[in-house]
Design a protein around this motif. Structure first.
Motif: not given
Length: 408
Positions: A42-47, A308-329
């Motif tokens: 959410a923060l990255l999208k806002s920025l 400001v650095l957009a950490s695209l890989a980190a936001v993709g694994r945001d556990p607040g957004v994705h369940i089991d965020a580090d798993l390929f599903d």
């Protein structure tokens, strides 16, 4: 607060450290330059949509003209003049000149040519001796997008190869400042050759159209903008799609059940592609943005002129957004990601990248349904970069489907 050092050498550990450090983490980049890495979706999208955040280092980064910056290994990312580094009205001017080449209609018209390129590459792979190991990174993941983007631009094969080599080196953040400067100079020499050739031999291609925009009166491109726009199109059109194909191939090689599910229709390739973009996006971090004024984020403040650095890989694994965020599903319900960015700088080439993947990946698996990685997938060496997310090589043993081969 202790600053985290980012090198890209240990991808998983660095992402975990970033997420643990909070939504905005102060980090040290190669060369000792520090920035704020944003890891909250959410923060990255806002920025990314905040007019107080600019991509123009010349106007909004006080360190741009310093001697240290000019010697910085990541200097090419701030020195170019294209829509990548433009802000506000300048960004829209440059983007408008390029966008006509990337309409959905124009992209869809490329489908037959992409299909033919993929079939040709599969034929070449099938010609390898039985049981031999082939490199699907060099022989497929690199070749598909490099041929597509260079045909779109109207670049001959040898010059295209040199361009791709130099753009790949731009993304290698382990180079010394001297190596980076030499590569940058060599890249511009190739671009100058390309522009001279296309001016003498115009064609029905994007490079010719951009040259016409440069040479026309009005709000066209400057000569540097012309070269840097071509550079951006090659880098974005080749490197990032190559990493998407790379990571999707490795995901299938690493999971026999996923391969079965794809054959049985339990998952489709669009799901695999989107999950790859979420978990292993082509760009780990997207450089760079700059605060045009102080921005209060609550616990921290991004000061005017800070990176400001957009950490695209980190936001993709945001556990607040994705369940089991580090798993390929690929079957996960929430498939959202920011792999192509967000807001005014959303990637123009996203439809082309998806189309190439939707054609190339199922064709590869259909032709070689029993392909196996020649090493443990987890042991594959990653490209040495803080920016891009791919492998040096994907050694694979192919067992062509004999019935499919005979039918051809």
């Amino acid at each position: 607060m202790t600053d985290l050092t980012l090198t890209g050498a240990d991808f998983a550990t660095e992402l975990a450290q970033l997420r643990a450090a909070g939504p905005a983490a102060r980090v040290v980049l190669p060369g000792g330059v520090w920035a704020w890495a944003i890891t909250d979706v959410a923060l990255l999208k806002s920025l990314m949509t905040d007019p107080r955040i600019s991509k123009d280092a010349r106007r909004h980064w006080p360190e741009f003209d310093s001697e240290a910056t000019r010697a910085w290994v990541m200097y090419p990312w701030v020195a170019v003049s294209s829509m990548l580094t433009a802000h506000g009205a300048e960004h829209w001017r440059l983007r408008t000149l390029v966008s006509a080449a990337f309409t959905r209609r124009r992209i869809e018209e490329l489908r037959p040519r992409i299909t033919a390129i993929v079939a040709e590459l599969c034929d070449q792979l099938a010609a390898a001796p039985a049981g031999a190991s082939v490199d699907l990174r060099a022989g497929f993941a690199d070749e598909v997008p490099s041929r597509v983007i260079c045909e779109l631009l109207g670049v001959a094969s040898e010059r295209a190869r040199r361009l791709c080599e130099h753009t790949a080196a731009i993304l290698d953040t382990t180079l010394t400042p001297e190596q980076a400067a030499q590569n940058f100079a060599s890249l511009y020499a190739v671009l100058a050759e390309l522009l001279a050739h296309k001016r003498a031999h115009p064609g029905d291609d994007v490079a010719t159209a951009l040259i016409a925009a440069r040479d026309a009166k009005g709000d066209g491109l400057s000569e540097q903008e012309l070269g840097d726009t071509l550079l951006l199109l090659v880098t974005a059109g080749y490197e990032t799609t190559a990493h998407l194909l790379d990571q999707a191939i490795v995901a299938v090689l690493a999971d026999p059940q996923l391969r079965i599910d794809l054959f049985m229709g339990q998952h489709d390739w669009s799901e695999v592609i989107e999950e790859t973009l979420r978990l292993n996006p082509p760009l780990i971090h997207m450089p760079f943005r700059f605060a045009t004024t102080d921005i209060d984020l609550g616990e921290v403040t991004i000061a005017r002129g800070e990176i400001v650095l957009a950490s695209l890989a980190a936001v993709g694994r945001d556990p607040g957004v994705h369940i089991d965020a580090d798993l390929f599903d690929p079957g996960r319900e929430n498939k959202t990601h920011l792999a192509f960015g967000h807001g005014p700088h959303y990637c123009l080439g996203a439809p082309l990248a998806r189309l190439e993947a939707e054609i190339a990946l199922p064709a590869l698996l259909a032709r070689f349904p029993q392909m196996t990685c020649a090493v443990e997938p987890a042991a594959l060496a990653r490209r040495p970069s803080l920016i891009v997310n791919g492998h040096d090589a994907i050694p694979t043993r192919l067992t062509p489907h004999q019935a499919s081969k005979a039918a051809r």
